[in-house]
Design an enzyme around this catalytic site. Structure first.
Site, short mmCIF file in Angstrom:
data_model
loop_
_atom_site.label_atom_id
_atom_site.label_comp_id
_atom_site.label_asym_id
_atom_site.label_seq_id
_atom_site.Cartn_x
_atom_site.Cartn_y
_atom_site.Cartn_z
N LYS A 1 10.07 92.33 10.45
CA LYS A 1 11.45 91.87 10.18
C LYS A 1 12.41 92.32 11.26
CE LYS A 1 9.43 90.34 6.62
NZ LYS A 1 8.93 88.96 6.68
N LEU A 2 12.01 92.04 12.50
CA LEU A 2 12.80 92.50 13.64
C LEU A 2 14.03 91.62 13.85
CD1 LEU A 2 10.00 93.34 16.20
CD2 LEU A 2 11.71 94.90 15.29
N ALA A 3 15.18 92.24 13.77
CA ALA A 3 16.45 91.53 14.02
C ALA A 3 17.39 92.58 14.60
CB ALA A 3 17.00 90.96 12.73
N ILE B 1 19.10 94.41 18.63
CA ILE B 1 19.45 94.15 20.03
C ILE B 1 18.15 94.08 20.86
CG2 ILE B 1 21.76 95.18 19.91
CD1 ILE B 1 20.52 97.72 21.20
N VAL C 1 3.16 79.15 0.70
CA VAL C 1 2.09 78.40 0.03
C VAL C 1 1.48 79.25 -1.09
CG1 VAL C 1 -0.23 77.43 0.38
CG2 VAL C 1 1.58 77.04 2.08
N ALA D 1 1.69 81.39 -4.10
CA ALA D 1 2.52 82.19 -5.02
C ALA D 1 3.97 81.72 -5.06
CB ALA D 1 2.44 83.66 -4.65
N GLY E 1 4.90 78.67 -4.67
CA GLY E 1 4.96 77.36 -5.32
C GLY E 1 4.62 76.15 -4.48
N PRO F 1 -1.03 73.96 -1.24
CA PRO F 1 -1.74 74.06 0.03
C PRO F 1 -1.82 72.70 0.72
CG PRO F 1 -2.99 75.14 -1.72
CD PRO F 1 -1.82 74.45 -2.37
#
Ligand code: 3DU
Length: 232
Positions: free
Chosen positions: A80-82, A84, A186, A188, A190, A193
């Site tokens: 979850k890189l966000a 600088i 895909v 869990a 909803g 596939p």
């Protein structure tokens, strides 16, 4: 285009990236994921690990997992890189050092001018999140901007929610065949596939529908049946 991922996908005829977040209550997570990969590793092109895995087994545990299976699985870090650019590049360098092949970064900060990580002849593939599977439309209102940014950065691919076929089609139009599209959501969450691949995604990222299934192999085989064989 990430050649290792494509080569493995074509060899195994698999468009599945398995997300390792879930483990059963009371089980040792490293032991569970190692057994899972021993069981189904021949059916998955890639494996994505995120913060749940990092926080439960630590960097040494992840390093061990990657080392044990990276011979025939493409490993993607999704931390979850966000941030600088300097921080993202420094984390990416550590991720490469742990043996990962690719890393997912958020594009919305628009903070980066160039993303790369290299070490001893190896380099890391970067994937940017262009659209999420949650219903929020904030990012989707800027989809074209994020896709153009991914192209400008020369990313290996983008992540687009499997429940957003319109965004997947738009990404394919905008990126052409230059970059891969990876779609989570895909099973869990909803989405049926095959739906994301039918809209133009290259891979479907699947976690709980496989990892929490009483029969992960059968679950994967069902998902794989819904996909045309990969070929680039
Ligand atoms: O819902 P699943 O168990 O199949 O897992 C989906 C994975 O994909 C999980 O690791 C999550 O962090 C990631 N992901 C999304 O589900 C949706 C996004 O927009 C981005 C990442």
């Amino acid at each position: 285009m990430p050649s290792k991922l494509k080569k493995i996908a074509v060899e195994k005829r698999s468009r599945v990236v398995l997300a390792l977040d879930y483990y059963p209550h009371g089980r040792d997570p490293l032991d569970f994921w190692s057994s899972l990969l021993s069981d189904v590793g021949d059916l998955v092109a890639g494996v994505k690990v995120g913060l749940p895995a990092l926080l439960s087994v630590g960097t040494e545990g992840l390093r061990e997992l990657v080392e044990s299976f990276s011979g025939d699985v493409y490993f993607i870090a999704d931390f979850k890189l966000a941030d600088i650019e300097d921080i993202v590049r420094s984390v990416a360098q550590s991720v490469l050092g742990m043996g990962f092949d690719g890393v997912i970064v958020h594009l919305f900060p628009l903070c980066y001018s160039r993303l790369s990580a290299r070490e001893g002849g190896r380099s890391l593939d970067f994937y940017g999140v262009a659209s999420m599977s949650c219903p929020s439309t904030l990012m989707d209102a800027h989809l074209d901007e994020l896709l153009d940014y991914a192209v400008k950065l020369g990313l290996a691919g983008v992540v687009v929610g499997a429940n957003k076929p319109g965004a997947i089609r738009r990404a394919r139009e905008r990126l052409g065949s230059q970059a891969l599209i990876l779609s989570p959501g895909v099973g869990a969450q909803g989405v049926e596939p095959g739906a994301a691949v039918a809209a133009g995604a290259d891979f479907e990222i699947v976690g709980r529908a496989v990892a929490a299934s009483p029969s992960p192999r059968a679950a994967l085989e069902r998902i794989m049946k819904s996909h045309p064989p990969p070929g680039w």
